[in-house]
Design a protein around this motif. Structure first.
Motif, PDB file in Angstrom:
ATOM      1  N   LEU A 122     -24.406   4.468  73.162  1.00 25.83           N
ATOM      2  CA  LEU A 122     -25.225   4.496  72.268  1.00 25.83           C
ATOM      3  C   LEU A 122     -25.052   6.036  71.582  1.00 25.83           C
ATOM      4  O   LEU A 122     -24.621   6.875  72.054  1.00 25.83           O
ATOM      5  CB  LEU A 122     -26.616   5.051  73.019  1.00 25.83           C
ATOM      6  N   GLN A 123     -24.675   5.757  70.092  1.00 24.47           N
ATOM      7  CA  GLN A 123     -24.539   6.729  69.129  1.00 24.47           C
ATOM      8  C   GLN A 123     -25.909   7.145  68.673  1.00 24.47           C
ATOM      9  O   GLN A 123     -26.063   6.787  67.404  1.00 24.47           O
ATOM     10  CB  GLN A 123     -23.560   6.456  68.069  1.00 24.47           C
ATOM     11  N   LEU A 124     -26.729   8.047  69.331  1.00 17.78           N
ATOM     12  CA  LEU A 124     -28.151   8.234  68.819  1.00 17.78           C
ATOM     13  C   LEU A 124     -28.251   9.536  68.568  1.00 17.78           C
ATOM     14  O   LEU A 124     -27.786  10.426  69.186  1.00 17.78           O
ATOM     15  CB  LEU A 124     -29.324   7.655  69.522  1.00 17.78           C
ATOM     16  N   ASP A 125     -29.086  10.172  67.736  1.00 14.92           N
ATOM     17  CA  ASP A 125     -29.567  11.503  67.715  1.00 14.92           C
ATOM     18  C   ASP A 125     -30.931  11.826  67.070  1.00 14.92           C
ATOM     19  O   ASP A 125     -31.624  10.649  66.505  1.00 14.92           O
ATOM     20  CB  ASP A 125     -28.377  12.441  66.654  1.00 14.92           C
ATOM     21  N   GLY A 126     -31.566  13.031  67.063  1.00 20.44           N
ATOM     22  CA  GLY A 126     -32.866  13.038  66.633  1.00 20.44           C
ATOM     23  C   GLY A 126     -34.019  12.282  67.010  1.00 20.44           C
ATOM     24  O   GLY A 126     -33.894  12.149  68.270  1.00 20.44           O
ATOM     25  N   GLU A 127     -34.721  11.764  66.146  1.00 19.56           N
ATOM     26  CA  GLU A 127     -35.888  10.968  66.600  1.00 19.56           C
ATOM     27  C   GLU A 127     -35.524   9.608  67.137  1.00 19.56           C
ATOM     28  O   GLU A 127     -36.243   9.304  68.211  1.00 19.56           O
ATOM     29  CB  GLU A 127     -36.893  10.736  65.212  1.00 19.56           C
ATOM     30  N   GLU A 130     -24.001   6.221  80.222  1.00 14.11           N
ATOM     31  CA  GLU A 130     -25.375   5.881  79.560  1.00 14.11           C
ATOM     32  C   GLU A 130     -26.479   6.753  79.703  1.00 14.11           C
ATOM     33  O   GLU A 130     -27.023   7.176  78.939  1.00 14.11           O
ATOM     34  CB  GLU A 130     -26.121   4.276  80.096  1.00 14.11           C
ATOM     35  N   ILE A 131     -26.296   7.495  81.048  1.00 15.00           N
ATOM     36  CA  ILE A 131     -27.424   8.349  81.106  1.00 15.00           C
ATOM     37  C   ILE A 131     -27.044   9.645  80.207  1.00 15.00           C
ATOM     38  O   ILE A 131     -28.098  10.177  79.905  1.00 15.00           O
ATOM     39  CB  ILE A 131     -27.425   8.914  82.474  1.00 15.00           C
ATOM     40  N   GLY A 132     -25.999   9.942  80.043  1.00 16.75           N
ATOM     41  CA  GLY A 132     -25.616  10.869  78.987  1.00 16.75           C
ATOM     42  C   GLY A 132     -25.854  10.648  77.758  1.00 16.75           C
ATOM     43  O   GLY A 132     -26.372  11.511  76.890  1.00 16.75           O
ATOM     44  N   ASP A 133     -25.613   9.313  77.160  1.00 19.70           N
ATOM     45  CA  ASP A 133     -26.007   9.020  75.904  1.00 19.70           C
ATOM     46  C   ASP A 133     -27.549   9.123  75.535  1.00 19.70           C
ATOM     47  O   ASP A 133     -27.652   9.573  74.722  1.00 19.70           O
ATOM     48  CB  ASP A 133     -25.489   7.601  75.672  1.00 19.70           C
ATOM     49  N   ARG A 182     -16.361  11.377  83.889  1.00 16.73           N
ATOM     50  CA  ARG A 182     -17.487  11.091  82.941  1.00 16.73           C
ATOM     51  C   ARG A 182     -18.847  11.795  83.689  1.00 16.73           C
ATOM     52  O   ARG A 182     -19.492  12.677  82.798  1.00 16.73           O
ATOM     53  CB  ARG A 182     -17.903   9.616  83.440  1.00 16.73           C
ATOM     54  N   ALA A 183     -18.722  12.042  85.035  1.00 17.11           N
ATOM     55  CA  ALA A 183     -19.795  12.668  85.485  1.00 17.11           C
ATOM     56  C   ALA A 183     -19.863  14.162  85.190  1.00 17.11           C
ATOM     57  O   ALA A 183     -21.037  14.871  84.875  1.00 17.11           O
ATOM     58  CB  ALA A 183     -20.055  12.587  87.111  1.00 17.11           C
ATOM     59  N   GLN A 184     -18.534  14.858  85.070  1.00 18.93           N
ATOM     60  CA  GLN A 184     -18.475  16.203  84.764  1.00 18.93           C
ATOM     61  C   GLN A 184     -18.871  16.466  83.415  1.00 18.93           C
ATOM     62  O   GLN A 184     -19.573  17.501  82.935  1.00 18.93           O
ATOM     63  CB  GLN A 184     -17.042  16.676  85.066  1.00 18.93           C
ATOM     64  N   VAL A 185     -18.464  15.548  82.464  1.00 19.69           N
ATOM     65  CA  VAL A 185     -18.867  15.682  81.175  1.00 19.69           C
ATOM     66  C   VAL A 185     -20.349  15.614  80.682  1.00 19.69           C
ATOM     67  O   VAL A 185     -21.162  16.326  80.175  1.00 19.69           O
ATOM     68  CB  VAL A 185     -18.145  14.802  80.304  1.00 19.69           C
TER      69      VAL A 185
END
Length: 262
Positions: free
Chosen positions: A3-8, A44-47, A71-74
Protein backbone atom coordinates in the motif's frame (compact mmCIF):
# COMPACT_ATOMS: atom_id res chain seq x y z
CA UNK A 1 0.12 -6.29 -0.59
CA UNK A 2 2.06 -3.03 -0.98
CA UNK A 3 0.00 0.00 0.00
CA UNK A 4 1.34 3.41 -1.00
CA UNK A 5 -0.78 5.60 1.25
CA UNK A 6 -0.21 8.71 3.30
CA UNK A 7 -2.09 11.43 5.14
CA UNK A 8 -5.87 11.08 5.41
CA UNK A 9 -5.99 8.06 3.09
CA UNK A 10 -3.62 6.12 5.34
CA UNK A 11 -5.55 7.12 8.46
CA UNK A 12 -8.82 6.00 6.89
CA UNK A 13 -7.46 2.59 5.85
CA UNK A 14 -5.80 2.06 9.24
CA UNK A 15 -9.07 2.85 11.00
CA UNK A 16 -10.94 0.32 8.82
CA UNK A 17 -8.48 -2.40 9.88
CA UNK A 18 -9.03 -1.49 13.52
CA UNK A 19 -12.81 -1.31 13.39
CA UNK A 20 -13.31 -4.56 11.48
CA UNK A 21 -11.81 -7.99 12.00
CA UNK A 22 -9.03 -7.34 9.45
CA UNK A 23 -6.45 -6.76 12.16
CA UNK A 24 -7.30 -10.08 13.80
CA UNK A 25 -7.06 -11.82 10.43
CA UNK A 26 -3.58 -10.34 9.93
CA UNK A 27 -2.49 -11.72 13.29
CA UNK A 28 -3.84 -15.16 12.48
CA UNK A 29 -1.99 -15.28 9.19
CA UNK A 30 1.18 -13.89 10.77
CA UNK A 31 1.21 -16.65 13.38
CA UNK A 32 -0.11 -19.57 11.36
CA UNK A 33 1.17 -19.35 7.78
CA UNK A 34 4.42 -20.12 5.94
CA UNK A 35 7.42 -17.78 5.87
CA UNK A 36 6.46 -16.07 2.60
CA UNK A 37 3.03 -15.23 3.98
CA UNK A 38 4.62 -13.98 7.21
CA UNK A 39 6.87 -11.65 5.19
CA UNK A 40 3.90 -10.28 3.24
CA UNK A 41 1.78 -9.77 6.36
CA UNK A 42 4.62 -7.98 8.16
CA UNK A 43 5.00 -5.62 5.20
CA UNK A 44 1.25 -4.98 5.19
CA UNK A 45 1.29 -4.15 8.91
CA UNK A 46 4.01 -1.62 8.20
CA UNK A 47 2.21 -0.12 5.22
CA UNK A 48 -0.93 0.60 7.22
CA UNK A 49 0.97 1.64 10.35
CA UNK A 50 -0.76 -0.61 12.87
CA UNK A 51 1.46 0.61 15.70
CA UNK A 52 -0.30 -1.52 18.29
CA UNK A 53 1.19 -4.59 16.56
CA UNK A 54 4.77 -3.47 17.17
CA UNK A 55 5.50 -6.20 19.70
CA UNK A 56 3.99 -8.87 17.47
CA UNK A 57 6.36 -7.86 14.67
CA UNK A 58 9.32 -7.62 17.06
CA UNK A 59 9.06 -11.38 17.55
CA UNK A 60 10.22 -11.86 13.96
CA UNK A 61 13.25 -9.53 13.95
CA UNK A 62 15.57 -12.49 14.61
CA UNK A 63 13.55 -15.05 12.63
CA UNK A 64 15.42 -17.93 10.98
CA UNK A 65 14.32 -16.93 7.46
CA UNK A 66 16.26 -13.84 6.34
CA UNK A 67 13.54 -12.18 4.28
CA UNK A 68 11.10 -12.38 7.21
CA UNK A 69 13.49 -10.88 9.74
CA UNK A 70 14.66 -8.20 7.29
CA UNK A 71 11.12 -7.00 6.72
CA UNK A 72 10.32 -7.18 10.42
CA UNK A 73 13.39 -5.09 11.28
CA UNK A 74 12.34 -2.31 8.90
CA UNK A 75 8.70 -2.43 9.94
CA UNK A 76 9.41 -2.12 13.68
CA UNK A 77 11.23 1.12 12.87
CA UNK A 78 8.17 2.34 10.96
CA UNK A 79 5.87 1.41 13.83
CA UNK A 80 7.91 2.30 16.88
CA UNK A 81 10.65 4.66 15.84
CA UNK A 82 13.65 4.27 18.14
CA UNK A 83 11.72 1.84 20.34
CA UNK A 84 11.68 -0.52 17.40
CA UNK A 85 15.47 -0.75 17.38
CA UNK A 86 15.52 -2.55 20.72
CA UNK A 87 15.84 -5.81 18.77
CA UNK A 88 19.48 -4.91 18.05
CA UNK A 89 20.33 -5.24 21.75
CA UNK A 90 19.87 -9.01 21.64
CA UNK A 91 20.11 -9.85 17.93
CA UNK A 92 21.94 -13.13 17.16
CA UNK A 93 21.63 -13.25 13.36
CA UNK A 94 23.82 -11.28 10.97
CA UNK A 95 22.60 -8.01 9.45
CA UNK A 96 23.67 -7.95 5.80
CA UNK A 97 25.26 -4.87 4.24
CA UNK A 98 22.10 -4.29 2.20
CA UNK A 99 19.88 -4.58 5.26
CA UNK A 100 22.05 -2.09 7.14
CA UNK A 101 21.44 0.39 4.32
CA UNK A 102 17.69 -0.21 4.56
CA UNK A 103 17.73 0.41 8.31
CA UNK A 104 19.80 3.57 7.92
CA UNK A 105 17.38 4.87 5.30
CA UNK A 106 14.49 4.25 7.65
CA UNK A 107 16.35 5.99 10.49
CA UNK A 108 16.69 9.09 8.32
CA UNK A 109 12.91 9.40 8.31
CA UNK A 110 12.78 9.79 12.10
CA UNK A 111 12.64 13.22 13.79
CA UNK A 112 16.05 14.58 14.79
CA UNK A 113 15.32 14.20 18.51
CA UNK A 114 14.84 10.44 17.99
CA UNK A 115 18.31 9.78 16.60
CA UNK A 116 19.86 6.87 18.50
CA UNK A 117 22.64 6.51 21.02
CA UNK A 118 24.88 3.71 19.81
CA UNK A 119 26.79 2.72 22.95
CA UNK A 120 25.04 -0.61 23.50
CA UNK A 121 25.43 -1.60 19.83
CA UNK A 122 29.13 -0.77 19.78
CA UNK A 123 29.66 -3.22 22.64
CA UNK A 124 27.57 -6.01 21.08
CA UNK A 125 28.94 -9.54 20.64
CA UNK A 126 27.30 -9.53 17.19
CA UNK A 127 29.87 -8.04 14.79
CA UNK A 128 27.23 -6.94 12.28
CA UNK A 129 25.44 -4.98 15.02
CA UNK A 130 28.75 -3.32 15.93
CA UNK A 131 29.32 -2.41 12.28
CA UNK A 132 25.81 -0.97 12.03
CA UNK A 133 26.42 0.99 15.23
CA UNK A 134 29.58 2.44 13.70
CA UNK A 135 27.68 3.53 10.59
CA UNK A 136 25.01 5.18 12.73
CA UNK A 137 27.70 6.86 14.86
CA UNK A 138 29.31 8.27 11.74
CA UNK A 139 26.11 9.23 9.96
CA UNK A 140 24.48 10.94 12.93
CA UNK A 141 27.67 12.46 14.39
CA UNK A 142 27.53 10.60 17.72
CA UNK A 143 30.49 12.28 19.43
CA UNK A 144 29.26 11.29 22.88
CA UNK A 145 30.08 7.61 22.29
CA UNK A 146 33.81 8.10 21.62
CA UNK A 147 34.81 6.02 24.67
CA UNK A 148 33.19 2.99 23.07
CA UNK A 149 35.00 3.81 19.84
CA UNK A 150 38.33 3.77 21.65
CA UNK A 151 37.60 0.27 22.96
CA UNK A 152 36.91 -0.93 19.42
CA UNK A 153 40.50 -0.13 18.40
CA UNK A 154 41.33 -3.46 20.09
CA UNK A 155 38.55 -5.43 18.41
CA UNK A 156 39.48 -8.81 16.93
CA UNK A 157 37.56 -8.11 13.70
CA UNK A 158 39.81 -6.22 11.28
CA UNK A 159 36.88 -4.70 9.38
CA UNK A 160 35.46 -3.27 12.59
CA UNK A 161 38.82 -1.71 13.51
CA UNK A 162 39.14 -0.23 10.00
CA UNK A 163 35.67 1.27 10.21
CA UNK A 164 36.36 2.59 13.71
CA UNK A 165 39.46 4.46 12.54
CA UNK A 166 37.45 5.90 9.65
CA UNK A 167 34.74 7.05 12.07
CA UNK A 168 37.34 8.83 14.21
CA UNK A 169 38.53 10.58 11.07
CA UNK A 170 35.02 11.44 9.88
CA UNK A 171 34.12 12.93 13.27
CA UNK A 172 37.37 14.92 13.31
CA UNK A 173 38.39 13.60 16.74
CA UNK A 174 41.92 15.02 16.63
CA UNK A 175 42.41 14.65 20.39
CA UNK A 176 42.11 10.87 20.10
CA UNK A 177 44.83 10.50 17.44
CA UNK A 178 47.53 9.63 19.97
CA UNK A 179 45.38 6.74 21.23
CA UNK A 180 45.04 5.47 17.67
CA UNK A 181 48.80 5.73 17.11
CA UNK A 182 49.48 3.65 20.24
CA UNK A 183 47.93 0.64 18.49
CA UNK A 184 50.09 0.99 15.38
CA UNK A 185 52.90 -1.43 16.39
CA UNK A 186 50.46 -4.29 17.00
CA UNK A 187 48.37 -3.81 13.87
CA UNK A 188 48.52 -5.70 10.57
CA UNK A 189 49.80 -3.91 7.46
CA UNK A 190 46.21 -3.23 6.41
CA UNK A 191 45.38 -1.52 9.69
CA UNK A 192 48.68 0.36 9.82
CA UNK A 193 47.78 1.93 6.49
CA UNK A 194 44.45 3.06 7.99
CA UNK A 195 46.26 4.65 10.93
CA UNK A 196 48.55 6.52 8.54
CA UNK A 197 45.54 7.78 6.60
CA UNK A 198 44.04 9.02 9.86
CA UNK A 199 47.25 10.89 10.68
CA UNK A 200 47.06 12.55 7.28
CA UNK A 201 43.53 13.75 8.07
CA UNK A 202 43.76 14.49 11.79
CA UNK A 203 47.46 15.10 12.37
CA UNK A 204 49.73 18.13 12.24
CA UNK A 205 53.43 18.86 11.92
CA UNK A 206 54.11 17.33 15.34
CA UNK A 207 53.45 13.91 13.79
CA UNK A 208 56.34 14.14 11.32
CA UNK A 209 58.78 12.05 13.39
CA UNK A 210 56.26 9.23 13.66
CA UNK A 211 55.72 9.30 9.89
CA UNK A 212 59.46 9.42 9.12
CA UNK A 213 59.94 6.31 11.23
CA UNK A 214 57.11 4.59 9.32
CA UNK A 215 58.75 5.46 6.02
CA UNK A 216 61.69 3.23 6.97
CA UNK A 217 59.38 0.23 6.55
CA UNK A 218 60.07 -2.40 3.89
CA UNK A 219 56.39 -2.46 2.97
CA UNK A 220 55.46 -0.45 -0.12
CA UNK A 221 51.99 0.54 1.09
CA UNK A 222 53.22 1.80 4.46
CA UNK A 223 55.99 3.91 2.91
CA UNK A 224 53.58 5.28 0.31
CA UNK A 225 50.85 6.18 2.83
CA UNK A 226 53.32 7.64 5.34
CA UNK A 227 54.84 9.90 2.68
CA UNK A 228 51.37 10.95 1.48
CA UNK A 229 50.42 11.82 5.05
CA UNK A 230 53.59 13.90 5.37
CA UNK A 231 52.28 15.95 2.46
CA UNK A 232 48.81 16.24 4.00
CA UNK A 233 50.18 17.64 7.27
CA UNK A 234 52.16 20.27 5.39
CA UNK A 235 55.62 18.70 5.48
CA UNK A 236 56.37 18.72 1.76
CA UNK A 237 59.56 20.79 2.10
CA UNK A 238 60.85 18.54 4.87
CA UNK A 239 60.14 15.49 2.75
CA UNK A 240 62.20 16.96 -0.09
CA UNK A 241 65.04 17.65 2.32
CA UNK A 242 65.22 14.16 3.83
CA UNK A 243 64.28 11.88 0.93
CA UNK A 244 67.88 11.24 -0.14
CA UNK A 245 68.74 9.97 3.32
CA UNK A 246 66.49 6.95 2.82
CA UNK A 247 67.58 3.65 1.21
CA UNK A 248 66.91 3.43 -2.53
CA UNK A 249 63.71 1.40 -2.20
CA UNK A 250 62.03 3.84 0.20
CA UNK A 251 63.43 6.91 -1.60
CA UNK A 252 61.86 5.86 -4.89
CA UNK A 253 58.45 5.49 -3.25
CA UNK A 254 58.80 8.89 -1.58
CA UNK A 255 59.79 10.53 -4.85
CA UNK A 256 56.80 8.93 -6.49
CA UNK A 257 54.57 10.52 -3.83
CA UNK A 258 56.23 13.89 -4.39
CA UNK A 259 55.67 13.80 -8.14
CA UNK A 260 52.83 16.27 -8.71
CA UNK A 261 52.14 14.83 -12.15
CA UNK A 262 50.78 11.65 -10.54
Amino acid sequence: MALQLDGESLEAVTQIYRETNLKELLLQELNDKSWDVKAAIIEEIGDIRLKELLFEVLKYTDYEVEIVRNRAQVVVLKLGGMRGLEFLNTLKSKISEWQQIQLLNQLLKLPYNQYPRTKIWLSSSNDSVVMFGLKVTQHFQQYQDKEELIKLLDHQNTEIVKKTIKVFTHLGLKNELEKIKLHYPNYSIELKVEVLKAIGELGDESDHLFLIDCMMSDDYFIVKEASKSMLRIGQKNLLYQIKDSFPDYQREIIEHSLDERI
